[in-house]
Scaffold this motif. Structure first.
Motif, mmCIF file in Angstrom:
data_model
loop_
_atom_site.group_PDB
_atom_site.id
_atom_site.type_symbol
_atom_site.label_atom_id
_atom_site.label_comp_id
_atom_site.label_asym_id
_atom_site.label_seq_id
_atom_site.Cartn_x
_atom_site.Cartn_y
_atom_site.Cartn_z
ATOM 1 N N ARG A 24 0.916 -1.482 -0.054
ATOM 2 C CA ARG A 24 0.019 0.003 -0.204
ATOM 3 C C ARG A 24 1.055 1.005 0.266
ATOM 4 O O ARG A 24 1.601 1.792 1.065
ATOM 5 N N LEU A 25 0.716 1.786 -0.994
ATOM 6 C CA LEU A 25 1.823 2.974 -1.316
ATOM 7 C C LEU A 25 0.973 4.494 -1.397
ATOM 8 O O LEU A 25 0.366 4.344 -2.079
ATOM 9 N N PRO A 26 1.321 5.890 -0.218
ATOM 10 C CA PRO A 26 0.734 6.614 -0.831
ATOM 11 C C PRO A 26 1.262 7.429 -1.711
ATOM 12 O O PRO A 26 1.274 8.740 -1.878
ATOM 13 N N LEU A 27 0.663 6.698 -3.330
ATOM 14 C CA LEU A 27 1.073 7.555 -4.453
ATOM 15 C C LEU A 27 -0.708 8.559 -4.874
ATOM 16 O O LEU A 27 -1.667 7.688 -4.149
ATOM 17 N N GLU A 28 -0.947 9.549 -4.732
ATOM 18 C CA GLU A 28 -2.007 10.864 -5.115
ATOM 19 C C GLU A 28 -1.746 10.828 -6.113
ATOM 20 O O GLU A 28 -0.427 11.194 -7.204
ATOM 21 N N THR A 29 -2.730 11.759 -7.047
ATOM 22 C CA THR A 29 -2.013 12.806 -8.333
ATOM 23 C C THR A 29 -2.476 14.102 -8.102
ATOM 24 O O THR A 29 -3.306 14.179 -7.466
ATOM 25 N N LEU A 69 -5.857 18.700 -5.954
ATOM 26 C CA LEU A 69 -6.088 16.972 -5.327
ATOM 27 C C LEU A 69 -7.312 16.747 -5.951
ATOM 28 O O LEU A 69 -8.106 16.944 -4.771
ATOM 29 N N GLY A 70 -7.345 15.960 -6.690
ATOM 30 C CA GLY A 70 -9.140 15.650 -6.816
ATOM 31 C C GLY A 70 -9.079 14.040 -7.704
ATOM 32 O O GLY A 70 -9.672 13.122 -8.111
ATOM 33 N N GLY A 71 -7.906 13.197 -7.558
ATOM 34 C CA GLY A 71 -8.127 11.932 -7.733
ATOM 35 C C GLY A 71 -7.982 11.648 -9.379
ATOM 36 O O GLY A 71 -7.723 12.451 -10.248
ATOM 37 N N LEU A 72 -8.571 10.238 -9.572
ATOM 38 C CA LEU A 72 -8.106 10.205 -11.210
ATOM 39 C C LEU A 72 -9.179 10.237 -11.728
ATOM 40 O O LEU A 72 -9.363 9.424 -13.690
ATOM 41 N N ARG A 73 -10.442 9.968 -10.619
ATOM 42 C CA ARG A 73 -11.601 9.920 -11.342
ATOM 43 C C ARG A 73 -13.214 11.033 -11.366
ATOM 44 O O ARG A 73 -13.398 11.287 -12.424
ATOM 45 N N LEU A 74 -13.082 11.884 -11.211
ATOM 46 C CA LEU A 74 -13.373 13.137 -11.290
ATOM 47 C C LEU A 74 -13.012 14.313 -12.882
ATOM 48 O O LEU A 74 -12.098 13.722 -13.296
ATOM 49 N N PRO A 75 -13.758 14.627 -13.283
ATOM 50 C CA PRO A 75 -14.021 15.221 -14.535
ATOM 51 C C PRO A 75 -13.334 17.080 -14.778
ATOM 52 O O PRO A 75 -12.816 16.924 -13.174
ATOM 53 N N PRO A 76 -12.110 16.674 -15.577
ATOM 54 C CA PRO A 76 -11.560 17.931 -15.751
ATOM 55 C C PRO A 76 -12.082 18.910 -15.221
ATOM 56 O O PRO A 76 -13.476 18.966 -16.152
ATOM 57 N N ASN A 77 -11.827 20.347 -14.485
ATOM 58 C CA ASN A 77 -12.491 21.203 -14.362
ATOM 59 C C ASN A 77 -11.501 22.297 -15.219
ATOM 60 O O ASN A 77 -10.645 22.895 -14.641
ATOM 61 N N TYR A 78 -11.737 22.770 -17.028
ATOM 62 C CA TYR A 78 -10.809 23.586 -17.367
ATOM 63 C C TYR A 78 -11.364 24.846 -16.802
ATOM 64 O O TYR A 78 -9.782 25.569 -17.901
ATOM 65 N N GLY A 136 -6.868 30.500 -30.149
ATOM 66 C CA GLY A 136 -6.454 29.607 -30.808
ATOM 67 C C GLY A 136 -6.070 28.249 -29.752
ATOM 68 O O GLY A 136 -5.229 27.138 -30.383
ATOM 69 N N GLY A 137 -6.246 28.589 -28.576
ATOM 70 C CA GLY A 137 -5.302 27.085 -27.670
ATOM 71 C C GLY A 137 -6.324 26.096 -27.345
ATOM 72 O O GLY A 137 -7.004 26.255 -27.934
ATOM 73 N N THR A 138 -5.293 25.306 -27.429
ATOM 74 C CA THR A 138 -5.858 23.651 -27.050
ATOM 75 C C THR A 138 -5.497 23.557 -26.103
ATOM 76 O O THR A 138 -4.676 23.701 -25.132
ATOM 77 N N ARG A 139 -6.451 22.619 -24.876
ATOM 78 C CA ARG A 139 -6.336 22.328 -23.217
ATOM 79 C C ARG A 139 -5.898 21.372 -23.187
ATOM 80 O O ARG A 139 -6.607 20.596 -23.611
ATOM 81 N N TRP A 140 -5.836 20.804 -21.755
ATOM 82 C CA TRP A 140 -5.006 19.625 -21.580
ATOM 83 C C TRP A 140 -5.319 19.623 -20.238
ATOM 84 O O TRP A 140 -4.930 19.848 -19.100
ATOM 85 N N MET A 141 -5.319 18.682 -19.255
ATOM 86 C CA MET A 141 -5.247 18.042 -18.310
ATOM 87 C C MET A 141 -4.496 16.776 -18.139
ATOM 88 O O MET A 141 -4.920 16.129 -18.568
ATOM 89 N N GLY A 142 -3.738 17.127 -17.072
ATOM 90 C CA GLY A 142 -2.683 15.647 -17.220
ATOM 91 C C GLY A 142 -3.053 15.220 -15.179
ATOM 92 O O GLY A 142 -3.405 16.043 -14.519
ATOM 93 N N PHE A 143 -2.397 13.842 -14.724
ATOM 94 C CA PHE A 143 -2.014 13.435 -13.884
ATOM 95 C C PHE A 143 -0.757 13.341 -13.189
ATOM 96 O O PHE A 143 -0.046 11.999 -13.461
ATOM 97 N N ARG A 144 -0.427 14.189 -12.897
ATOM 98 C CA ARG A 144 1.200 14.375 -12.019
ATOM 99 C C ARG A 144 0.775 12.994 -10.590
ATOM 100 O O ARG A 144 0.159 12.755 -10.207
ATOM 101 N N PRO A 145 2.113 12.089 -10.956
ATOM 102 C CA PRO A 145 2.189 11.047 -9.956
ATOM 103 C C PRO A 145 3.189 11.276 -8.994
ATOM 104 O O PRO A 145 4.181 11.414 -8.741
ATOM 105 N N SER A 146 2.073 11.411 -7.813
ATOM 106 C CA SER A 146 3.080 12.512 -6.881
ATOM 107 C C SER A 146 2.944 11.508 -5.370
ATOM 108 O O SER A 146 2.173 11.077 -4.412
ATOM 109 N N MET A 147 4.219 10.901 -4.780
ATOM 110 C CA MET A 147 3.931 10.913 -3.145
ATOM 111 C C MET A 147 4.437 12.156 -2.346
ATOM 112 O O MET A 147 4.393 13.216 -2.556
#
Ligand SMILES: Cc1cc2nc3c(=O)[nH]c(=O)nc-3n(C[C@H](O)[C@H](O)[C@H](O)COP(=O)(O)OP(=O)(O)OC[C@H]3O[C@@H](n4cnc5c(N)ncnc54)[C@H](O)[C@@H]3O)c2cc1C
Length: 413
Positions: A266-271, A314-323, A344-355
């Motif tokens: 059980r490792l305390p990995l969050e996103t 700090l919203g976990g892996l499942r909640l939808p992105p809040n752009y 003309g921008g393109t938006r993106w959300m990514g999950f940093r894997p954080s200890m």
């Protein structure tokens, strides 16, 4: 040399870099990814090799600052109410990591991994003929006024103690010599010349993956759901049946703890979810990487355009992105860089894997020594990928690693 069959789980920058390093010592390496190369955080990040960023996020006193950021809707930190309770245990560990003795230990470890990663990146760039994808233009860390600058001085002293080169600039004119066009509220800055960027993290990852395949490596699409060590082999359960390998490297980014769990760890990995907007070529004449630390975002040049990104959600892996969070950063960037063209921008959300202690997990699984964990790089996965890959290679070879791997061991929690 004894070679083995190795499966790497995850085709992000950590998995592909590790696969290349293992392949270079003769192992037969297969990379499995449930979606394909660059499906996670590694394709859309800011593209910075931030070798001077040795200061852990969990700094002494940070928990006094956090409530102020949380209350500011345009601040750099947010916790969606639906995730507040779930993140509490991780926050507790984060707070403990900010105690002075632990913070100093994390920084020393981070500094050693950075030094290794910097040298390893140069070896990697040379090895894969990748110089065309690098931008060697340093970084400006910007401060709004004397007080913010003075408050930052201890971190510059720490960098000096760790041998990092920098120049402190104390007027808008001095800053403009490196980056013209900034709002004059930025009166002070630190310039780190040894910082470099890739001109596109997705293209860099693709380049590494292509090289791996050209040298005989295999990349296959499969979702791994469980691992088990059986004698000298590791069994992988996947969506398309069972497989086996002599060794497995878990480099599944922010999802890695799910696989570790199947081995009893059980490792305390969050996103820490992050956002950005990439503007097309011509949006701004950007000459170096800009860091607005007080506002939690950076501006980098990607494929001739401009990427404005950062924030921590700090919203976990499942909640939808809040752009809205990407919009807030873009609006601030337009204020700070008055000539920025924001259309003309393109938006993106990514999950940093954080200890919680800002250090990755690199080491053998405590109950399955044929499985190596390589995840949890948080804000610094691109930066530390080449160094991590060399450590993974040395752990697999049971050779003597260039740096002490103990601070990164999965058993430290
Ligand atoms: C906004 C933002 C900006 C950033 N900027 C920078 C920066 O400038 N510099 C820097 O160094 N870092 C930066 N980072 C952090 C960096 O992007 C990450 O640390 C890094 O990409 C993590 O790489 P990874 O290979 O561990 O994970 P990922 O790139 O997320 O890859 C994990 C892979 O594993 C696969 N996977 C997951 N579970 C399974 C499974 N069960 N079976 C099979 N496959 C699976 C996924 O599909 C994915 O492809 C930034 C991050 C964000 C969000």
């Amino acid at each position: 040399m004894t070679t083995s069959e190795i499966t790497v789980i995850g085709a992000g920058i950590i998995g592909i870099s590790s696969a290349l390093a293992l392949q270079s010592c003769g192992h037969a390496v297969t990379v499995l990814d449930r979606e394909g190369v660059g499906a996670g955080a590694s394709s859309g990040n800011a593209g910075a090799f931030a070798f001077t960023d040795i200061v852990p996020l969990a700094t002494p006193g940070i928990m006094r600052e956090a409530p102020k950021w949380l209350l500011d809707p345009s601040g750099p930190l947010s916790v969606p109410p639906a995730y507040a309770l779930k993140i509490a245990p991780w926050m507790l560990r984060f707070w403990r990591a900010s105690w002075r003795d632990r913070y100093a230990r994390s920084m020393a470890a981070q500094s050693s991994l950075m030094a290794l990663s910097r040298a390893a990146l140069e070896r990697q760039v040379k090895g894969v003929d990748g110089e065309a994808l690098m931008q060697r233009e340093g970084q400006l860390q910007l401060y709004e006024g004397e007080a913010e600058f003075r408050a930052s001085l201890p971190t510059w002293q720490l960098r000096e103690a760790h041998g990092i080169r920098f120049e402190l600039l104390q007027s808008p004119e001095a800053i403009a010599e490196i980056q013209p066009g900034l709002d004059r509220r930025f009166t002070h800055a630190g310039f780190t010349p040894d910082w470099l960027n890739t001109c596109d993290p997705a293209a860099w990852l693709r380049h590494l993956a292509d090289r791996f395949v050209a040298l005989g490596g295999r990349i296959e699409q499969a979702e791994v759901t469980a691992l088990a060590q059986e004698g000298a082999r590791v069994r992988l359960t996947t969506g398309s049946g069972a497989r086996a390998a002599d060794r497995v490297v878990v480099a599944a980014g922010a999802w890695s703890h799910h696989l570790a769990r199947t081995l009893g760890d059980r490792l305390p990995l969050e996103t820490e979810r992050g956002y950005n907007t990439t503007l097309p070529a011509g949006a701004f004449d950007l000459r170096t990487h800009l860091t607005f630390g007080g506002h939690g975002f950076v501006v980098s040049r990607i494929n001739g355009g401009v990427r404005v990104g950062g924030a921590v959600e700090l919203g976990g892996l499942r909640l939808p992105p809040n752009y809205k969070r990407a919009r807030v950063l873009l609006d601030k960037a337009a204020e700070f860089l008055p000539g920025l063209k924001t259309s003309g921008g393109t938006r993106w959300m990514g999950f940093r894997p954080s200890m919680p202690d800002s250090l990755p997990v690199i080491g053998a699984a405590p109950r399955a020594d044929r499985v190596i964990y390589a995840f949890g790089h948080g804000h610094l996965g691109l930066t530390q990928a080449a160094g991590t890959a060399e450590l993974v290679r040395d752990l697999v070879r049971r050779g003597i690693p260039e740096i002490n791997p103990a601070p990164f061991a999965p058993t430290r929690f």
